[in-house]
Design a protein around this motif. Structure first.
Motif, mmCIF file in Angstrom:
data_model
loop_
_atom_site.group_PDB
_atom_site.id
_atom_site.type_symbol
_atom_site.label_atom_id
_atom_site.label_comp_id
_atom_site.label_asym_id
_atom_site.label_seq_id
_atom_site.Cartn_x
_atom_site.Cartn_y
_atom_site.Cartn_z
ATOM 1 N N SER A 187 -41.518 -34.823 27.115
ATOM 2 C CA SER A 187 -40.929 -33.659 26.458
ATOM 3 C C SER A 187 -39.628 -34.072 25.779
ATOM 4 N N THR A 188 -39.415 -33.602 24.572
ATOM 5 C CA THR A 188 -38.178 -33.863 23.827
ATOM 6 C C THR A 188 -37.516 -32.531 23.501
ATOM 7 N N TYR A 189 -36.206 -32.490 23.558
ATOM 8 C CA TYR A 189 -35.488 -31.243 23.328
ATOM 9 C C TYR A 189 -34.019 -31.528 23.041
ATOM 10 N N THR A 190 -33.339 -30.532 22.504
ATOM 11 C CA THR A 190 -31.899 -30.628 22.258
ATOM 12 C C THR A 190 -31.162 -30.056 23.457
ATOM 13 N N SER A 191 -30.141 -30.763 23.893
ATOM 14 C CA SER A 191 -29.406 -30.326 25.075
ATOM 15 C C SER A 191 -27.903 -30.487 24.843
ATOM 16 N N TYR A 214 -22.735 -31.548 33.844
ATOM 17 C CA TYR A 214 -23.771 -30.509 33.742
ATOM 18 C C TYR A 214 -24.496 -30.715 32.411
ATOM 19 N N ARG A 215 -25.791 -30.969 32.474
ATOM 20 C CA ARG A 215 -26.607 -31.171 31.270
ATOM 21 C C ARG A 215 -27.742 -30.159 31.277
ATOM 22 N N ALA A 216 -27.953 -29.477 30.137
ATOM 23 C CA ALA A 216 -28.962 -28.417 30.087
ATOM 24 C C ALA A 216 -29.591 -28.347 28.705
ATOM 25 N N SER A 217 -30.833 -27.859 28.684
ATOM 26 C CA SER A 217 -31.570 -27.685 27.440
ATOM 27 C C SER A 217 -31.111 -26.418 26.722
ATOM 28 N N ASP A 220 -34.473 -24.068 26.928
ATOM 29 C CA ASP A 220 -34.891 -23.562 28.242
ATOM 30 C C ASP A 220 -33.690 -23.628 29.189
ATOM 31 N N SER A 221 -33.100 -22.496 29.490
ATOM 32 C CA SER A 221 -31.887 -22.463 30.317
ATOM 33 C C SER A 221 -32.160 -22.877 31.762
ATOM 34 N N ASN A 222 -33.446 -22.845 32.175
ATOM 35 C CA ASN A 222 -33.775 -23.268 33.544
ATOM 36 C C ASN A 222 -33.892 -24.783 33.677
ATOM 37 N N ASN A 223 -33.918 -25.463 32.554
ATOM 38 C CA ASN A 223 -34.027 -26.925 32.562
ATOM 39 C C ASN A 223 -32.619 -27.513 32.521
ATOM 40 N N PHE A 224 -32.029 -27.723 33.705
ATOM 41 C CA PHE A 224 -30.683 -28.278 33.745
ATOM 42 C C PHE A 224 -30.518 -29.231 34.928
#
Length: 273
Positions: A187-191, A214-217, A220-224
């Motif tokens: 999976s690729t995303y901006t965080s 703290y790193r998060a997408s 998707d706010s649940n992906n941290f």
């Protein structure tokens, strides 16, 4: 005649002394003005460019328990930093390995490279590249890269506080057993990532360090992910220190049967030069 001559000499001396006093007062005033102007000019100059040797920090940690449970935990932390002019580069890494009853239960390593350019004594532009591998997590690997900024909020002989924020391109690969379909593996995303680094000299020979990230997408706010490292150390020589550390590595979204939080308590010996 002699009285007149002496009077003239005395008067001349007094006049010369008065002129000298006036000249000295003016000279002192001119010097004071020059110093003030010099300070004003220095304040307008960019930070002084300095080249530094490589600053090295290596920390070795170990915990062993016997009795009802036989466990061993090893940890290695390190950092290398080099500055040239307004530029600086750094590498930080940590690795942990653990066994319980002679069965491997922890195997992870992490590395982050950072470039920084100082706009001033307080603010720097940064660019980071990070990679993490954790055998007992939901992920085969996690990687990210992107630009950011660092703010040196406070810096004294007793306390230091740095704040940092980055916008990242992230890529995660799930462990095979957690993949429903082959195309779900990566999976690729901006965080985004926020960091805090705090240091305080509690006593003359006792120091406390706290690092928190703290790193998060964005999608998707649940992906941290949260990482915290707390350490208390004491100098035992010019380059060696000893202490204890407590680390918490938290992943919010995990596969069934995997814990969200991984904690490590260890005693350590560190080397700084």
């Amino acid at each position: 005649m002699k009285k007149i001559t002496l009077s003239l000499l005395l008067a001349s001396s007094l006049m010369i002394a008065a002129e000298v006093a006036v000249d000295q007062t003016k000279l002192a005033s001119d010097i004071s003005d020059a110093k003030a102007n010099l300070k004003a000019l220095e304040a307008q100059l960019p930070p002084k460019e300095q080249n530094q040797d490589i600053i090295t920090h290596v920390q070795l940690g170990y915990i062993q328990t016997d009795g009802n449970a036989n466990t061993e935990t090893f940890a290695v932390d390190g950092s290398f930093k080099k500055a040239w002019g307004k530029n600086s580069g750094s590498i930080i890494f940590n690795s942990q390995y653990g066994e319980a009853e002679n069965v491997e239960n922890k195997n992870k390593y992490f590395m982050e490279l950072q470039y920084a350019y100082a706009f001033s004594k307080k603010v720097s532009f940064t660019y980071i590249l990070g990679y993490k591998n954790d055998k007992f997590s939901s992920y085969t690997y996690q990687a990210y890269t992107g630009p950011g900024a660092k703010y040196h909020a406070y810096n004294s002989d007793v306390q230091k506080l740095d704040l940092e924020g980055s916008i990242l391109y992230s890529q995660d690969e799930l462990q095979a057993q957690n993949v429903i379909a082959p195309n779900d593996a990566i999976s690729t995303y901006t965080s985004y990532q926020a960091k805090l680094a705090y240091e305080i000299q509690v006593l003359g020979n006792l120091k406390f360090n706290q690092d928190l990230s703290y790193r998060a997408s964005f999608e998707d706010s649940n992906n941290f992910f949260i990482f915290s490292s707390s350490a208390l150390s004491s100098k035992i020589s010019d380059i060696f220190s000893a202490g204890i550390s407590y680390k918490v590595d938290y992943t919010n979204e995990v596969a069934a049967g995997i814990l969200q939080r991984d904690n490590t308590l260890s005693a350590f010996l560190s080397l700084d030069y």
